[in-house]
Scaffold this motif. Structure first.
Motif, PDB file in Angstrom:
ATOM      1  N   PHE A   1      -0.479  -1.656  -4.760  1.00 32.08           N
ATOM      2  CA  PHE A   1       0.337  -2.271  -5.800  1.00 32.08           C
ATOM      3  C   PHE A   1       0.328  -3.785  -5.591  1.00 32.08           C
ATOM      4  N   LEU A   2       0.044  -4.517  -6.662  1.00 34.45           N
ATOM      5  CA  LEU A   2       0.104  -5.983  -6.652  1.00 34.45           C
ATOM      6  C   LEU A   2       1.209  -6.393  -7.616  1.00 34.45           C
ATOM      7  N   ILE A   3       2.243  -7.013  -7.076  1.00 37.84           N
ATOM      8  CA  ILE A   3       3.436  -7.335  -7.851  1.00 37.84           C
ATOM      9  C   ILE A   3       3.628  -8.846  -7.884  1.00 37.84           C
TER      10      ILE A   3
ATOM     11  N   LYS B   1      -6.168   2.337  -7.450  1.00 34.50           N
ATOM     12  CA  LYS B   1      -6.343   3.516  -6.614  1.00 34.50           C
ATOM     13  C   LYS B   1      -7.364   3.207  -5.527  1.00 34.50           C
ATOM     14  N   ILE B   2      -6.959   3.417  -4.295  1.00 34.28           N
ATOM     15  CA  ILE B   2      -7.879   3.245  -3.169  1.00 34.28           C
ATOM     16  C   ILE B   2      -8.687   4.532  -3.008  1.00 34.28           C
TER      17      ILE B   2
ATOM     18  N   LEU C   1       0.851  -1.181   0.000  1.00 34.20           N
ATOM     19  CA  LEU C   1       0.000   0.000   0.000  1.00 34.20           C
ATOM     20  C   LEU C   1       0.891   1.237   0.000  1.00 34.20           C
ATOM     21  N   TYR C   2       0.531   2.197  -0.822  1.00 34.70           N
ATOM     22  CA  TYR C   2       1.259   3.454  -0.974  1.00 34.70           C
ATOM     23  C   TYR C   2       0.399   4.576  -0.416  1.00 34.70           C
ATOM     24  N   PHE C   3       1.000   5.435   0.408  1.00 38.80           N
ATOM     25  CA  PHE C   3       0.301   6.579   0.982  1.00 38.80           C
ATOM     26  C   PHE C   3       1.144   7.834   0.774  1.00 38.80           C
ATOM     27  N   SER C   4       0.598   8.834   0.114  1.00 41.51           N
ATOM     28  CA  SER C   4       1.306  10.102  -0.044  1.00 41.51           C
ATOM     29  C   SER C   4       0.334  11.184  -0.472  1.00 41.51           C
TER      30      SER C   4
END
Length: 193
Positions: free
Chosen positions: A174-176, A164-165, A132-135
């Motif tokens: 992100f699913l890698i 996008k959440i 999860l990305y937070f910015s």
């Protein structure tokens, strides 16, 4: 935002679009700094937003595409200035899983006051990583580009999907998934908008 992000961005714009475009986006942005940056200085992110918006308007390239391409460009800055960091990890998934716990710790030592996104590892498996990305800056396409280049650096391929959440892109999943075969070209990496 640290000055190196600005100086390298303007270098990329000059390389790809020419000095005239650099001058245009700086003049059109009416920046408090006057568009004069040092790599160790700290500047308001609103200046970067203004430069990006003006570049998008001048080139008819979407903001997401500009930010993504800047991430691809910036990866070389990382490998040129900090090559040793890559030798600490045996593979790209291991490196990406350590973004918050190790890499960002080191970045803050090198660049005190750096305002970095937050990454939370939700799930890590042998060939899969959910992050999860937070910015508040919503530069998730920059992060995606750096992830893709990390796989390329290790000569591995992966599928990187993003979701996008929040609509504004301040929170992204992100699913890698790795393929663990030899990396050959960018076509092995799925690009998500």
């Amino acid at each position: 935002m640290k000055g190196i992000v600005f100086t390298e961005f303007l270098d990329m714009v000059e390389e790809k679009f020419g000095l005239e475009v650099v001058d245009h986006i700086i003049e059109a942005a009416n920046l408090k700094s006057g568009g004069v940056y040092t790599s160790v200085g700290t500047y308001d992110f609103l200046e970067m937003q203004s430069l990006l918006i003006n570049l998008s308007e001048r080139t008819n390239i979407s903001l997401d595409d500009l930010i993504y391409n800047y991430g691809l460009y910036f990866f070389k800055v990382l490998t040129d200035h900090h090559p040793a960091i890559f030798s600490l990890y045996k593979d790209p998934l291991e490196m990406l899983a350590s973004i918050e716990s190790h890499i960002h710790v080191q970045v803050r030592k090198l660049y005190p006051g750096a305002e970095l996104p937050t990454f939370k590892i939700v799930k890590k498996e042998d060939k899969f990583l959910e992050i999860l990305y937070f910015s508040e800056r919503a530069m998730y396409m920059f992060a995606k580009a750096l992830m893709e280049k990390t796989f390329e650096h290790y000569h591995e391929s992966a599928t990187i999907e993003l979701e996008k959440i929040t609509d504004d892109g301040t929170q992204v999943r992100f699913l890698i998934s790795t393929k663990n075969d030899c990396y050959t070209t960018n076509r092995h990496i799925k690009k998500s908008a």
